[in-house]
Design an enzyme around this catalytic site. Structure first.
Site: not given
Ligand code: IMP
Ligand code: MG
Length: 185
Positions: A49, A104, A108, A136, A158, A164
């Protein structure tokens, strides 16, 4: 330059235009260049990403820096985190002498970065900070805050600028909210 992409029709709304993103990246580059002057900066991009953010950010940084990449997977092809983080490709270089900035695309739940930060801390780098283009905050499930942020965004799925859905849309030059119809039913 305004191009028309075949994927534009799947986008509900453009959240950040190319120009807005460029302005954010330039600001992040200035902040990091200022804070890491005289340090030994290593940018670590979390693939896939962050490939686009990394490519632009490293050129907005005006001090010397090294780069490396990690591949982790936590999402599969859905839109919700599974909670499990798998290291698919580790760093190539030892990190003890470096001041690390993890790069990053989006923060999320925070599960991925929290796990990676702990893992890399165990290897005793000089320091570790986090830079994310998008944040987020409403979705956070673990206690983690980015040190450098492009912008906070609402809780919507998004795509574009590296992000993606099922490996698609990464090459869109803007960040847009994906139409629900693309991933529902
Ligand atoms: P986390 O571990 O939930 O913080 O996830 C982070 C990863 O989830 C990011 O590097 C993205 O690959 C993916 N991700 C989280 N939200 C989105 C989104 O809205 N669109 C696309 N990928 C997302
Ligand atoms: Mg990612």
């Amino acid at each position: 330059m305004e191009r028309e992409y075949r994927m534009d029709k799947d986008i509900e709304k453009v959240l950040l235009s190319e120009r807005e993103i460029a302005r954010m990246i330039n600001r992040l580059g200035r902040e990091i260049s200022r804070d890491y002057k005289g340090k030994n900066l290593l940018l670590v991009s979390i693939l896939k990403g962050s490939v686009v953010t990394m490519a632009d950010l490293m050129r907005a940084i005006t001090i010397p820096c090294a780069i490396d990449f990690m591949v982790v997977s936590s999402y599969g092809s859905g839109t919700q985190t599974s909670g499990a983080v798998k290291i698919v490709k580790d760093l190539d270089i030892p990190i003890e002498d470096y001041d690390i900035v993890l790069v990053e695309d989006i923060l999320d739940s925070g599960v991925t970065l929290n796990y990676l930060r702990e893992l890399l801390m165990g290897r005793n780098p000089r320091s570790i900070k986090i830079c994310t283009l998008l944040d987020k905050p409403d979705r956070r499930r673990v206690d983690i805050k980015p040190d450098y942020v492009g912008t906070a965004i609402p809780d919507a799925f998004v795509v574009g600028y590296g992000l993606d859905y099922a490996e698609k849309y990464r090459n869109l030059p803007y960040v847009g909210i994906l139409k629900r119809s693309v991933y529902e039913n």
